[in-house]
Design an enzyme around this catalytic site. Structure first.
Site, PDB file in Angstrom:
ATOM      1  N   ARG A 102       1.358  -1.402  -0.017  1.00  0.00           N
ATOM      2  CA  ARG A 102       0.367   0.378   0.293  1.00  0.00           C
ATOM      3  C   ARG A 102       1.041   1.104   0.229  1.00  0.00           C
ATOM      4  NH1 ARG A 102      -5.892   1.007   3.531  1.00  0.00           N
ATOM      5  NH2 ARG A 102      -6.244   0.392   2.186  1.00  0.00           N
ATOM      6  N   HIS A 129      -7.173   0.681  -6.107  1.00  0.00           N
ATOM      7  CA  HIS A 129      -7.576   0.004  -5.233  1.00  0.00           C
ATOM      8  C   HIS A 129      -8.130  -1.658  -5.669  1.00  0.00           C
ATOM      9  CE1 HIS A 129      -8.011  -1.450  -1.244  1.00  0.00           C
ATOM     10  NE2 HIS A 129      -8.614  -0.692  -0.300  1.00  0.00           N
ATOM     11  N   GLN A 132      -9.914  -4.157  -3.162  1.00  0.00           N
ATOM     12  CA  GLN A 132     -10.876  -3.303  -3.090  1.00  0.00           C
ATOM     13  C   GLN A 132     -12.560  -4.235  -3.450  1.00  0.00           C
ATOM     14  OE1 GLN A 132     -12.122  -2.082   0.471  1.00  0.00           O
ATOM     15  NE2 GLN A 132     -14.168  -2.646  -0.714  1.00  0.00           N
ATOM     16  N   ASP A 220     -16.798   7.534  -1.659  1.00  0.00           N
ATOM     17  CA  ASP A 220     -15.791   7.013  -1.310  1.00  0.00           C
ATOM     18  C   ASP A 220     -15.426   8.733  -0.376  1.00  0.00           C
ATOM     19  OD1 ASP A 220     -13.435   6.504   0.007  1.00  0.00           O
ATOM     20  OD2 ASP A 220     -12.498   6.384  -1.618  1.00  0.00           O
ATOM     21  N   CYS A 260     -16.160   1.846   1.219  1.00  0.00           N
ATOM     22  CA  CYS A 260     -15.222   0.624   0.869  1.00  0.00           C
ATOM     23  C   CYS A 260     -14.540   0.505   2.640  1.00  0.00           C
ATOM     24  CB  CYS A 260     -13.513   1.294   0.223  1.00  0.00           C
ATOM     25  SG  CYS A 260     -13.319   3.315  -0.014  1.00  0.00           S
ATOM     26  N   ARG A 288     -13.606  -8.878   2.113  1.00  0.00           N
ATOM     27  CA  ARG A 288     -12.511  -8.193   1.661  1.00  0.00           C
ATOM     28  C   ARG A 288     -11.008  -9.483   1.203  1.00  0.00           C
ATOM     29  NH1 ARG A 288      -9.985  -2.789   1.433  1.00  0.00           N
ATOM     30  NH2 ARG A 288      -8.238  -4.006   0.715  1.00  0.00           N
TER      31      ARG A 288
END
Ligand code: CP
Ligand code: NVA
Length: 301
Positions: A102, A129, A132, A220, A260, A288
């Protein structure tokens, strides 16, 4: 599948294979069946940004598959003091069987894959991402029974989530509509990908237009990790880009809401909408784990 660097790396067939494997692993997990498919393997997890879900789900996923996960914070690694990613990649490839990273720049993830010799999994960059969005697609398919032909809508910042939902949604056979303010549009690479899908894709600055008839609606945060300094400016720019009851009235009557997480209630989503759709949102968070176990098996087993 060698790596998972971004959604564009997947073919439609690979995407569905991952979702099918995730569903199988999830069902087995629920039934108490465990396959030590990664016995003796070690995943390094490099974090240059904070995480709750990604860190815990990868670590638990490796453990459930019989392997080990190492948490590597950039605060402690030499990479945080400027050791080049090219060297880090070649060193870690001598110890580990895979790396989840990440970070900020997508190029860093691409370079790890280029210079290293082990599978690299993108656990979020400023650009995308993918882990996700695999979990998101798995959740939608569980709730709706299919993906093909459904309308996916995203409201808010044209960020890593927007970019990955565009590519992942279109690849899965969904139609995708995105509403962002003019100055906060998705990345050019994601829009370039969408060009190949004609009127299956819509980009607008009108949330109501994007939400019309949607089977699933996403949002988001308005300020992502690394954009904390812009938070106040962004709060003004994103007025009107909130998932609330008024916006949901434009969607299909049985619309699903996805986020998310972490969520900022009262900004991109109201507390009422969040709580009314909490089961869907926490199914998404759970998935996830299952989606990433599929990625780990496909890349490392
Ligand atoms: N959604 C997500 O990636 O959460 P974390 O930042 O907690 O990992
Ligand atoms: N867009 C958010 C997603 C967090 C999971 C961020 O990058 O901070």
């Amino acid at each position: 599948m060698k790596h998972l660097l971004k959604m564009q790396d997947l073919s439609k067939q690979e995407l569905y294979e991952l979702l099918d494997l995730a569903a199988t692993l999830k069902a087995e997990q629920k039934a108490g069946i465990r396959h030590p498919l990664l016995k003796g393997k070690t995943l390094g997890m490099i974090f240059q940004k904070s995480s709750t879900r990604t860190r815990v789900s990868f670590e638990v996923g490796m453990s459930q598959l019989g392997g080990t996960a190492l948490f590597l914070s950039s605060r402690d690694l030499q990479i945080g003091r400027g050791e080049p990613v090219q060297d880090t990649a070649r060193v870690l490839s001598r110890y580990l069987d895979g790396i989840m990273i990440r970070t900020f720049a997508q190029q860093e993830v691409e370079d790890l894959a280029k210079y290293g010799s082990i599978p690299i999994i993108n656990g979020l960059t400023d650009y995308c991402h993918p882990c996700q969005v695999l979990a998101d697609l798995l959740t939608i398919r569980e709730h709706k029974g299919r993906l093909e032909g459904l309308k996916l809508c995203y409201i808010g910042d044209g960020n890593n989530m927007a970019n990955s939902l565009i590519v992942g949604g279109l690849l899965a056979g969904m139609s995708v509509s995105i509403a962002t303010p003019q100055d906060y549009r998705p990345a050019p690479q994601a829009l370039e990908f969408a060009k190949g899908y004609g009127d299956q894709f819509l980009l607008t600055d009108q949330p109501e237009q994007a939400a019309k008839g949607a089977a699933v609606i996403f949002t988001d945060v308005w300020a992502s990790m690394g954009q904390e300094d812009e938070a106040e400016l962004r709060k003004k720019a994103f007025v009107g880009y909130q998932i609330n009851d008024r916006l949901l009235a434009n969607c299909a009557p049985d619309v699903m809401v996805q986020h998310c997480l972490p969520a900022h209630r009262g900004e991109e989503i109201t507390a009422e909408v969040f709580e009314a759709h909490a089961d869907e949102i926490f199914d998404e968070a759970e998935n996830r784990l299952h989606a990433q176990k599929a990625v780990l098996v496909k890349t490392m087993a």
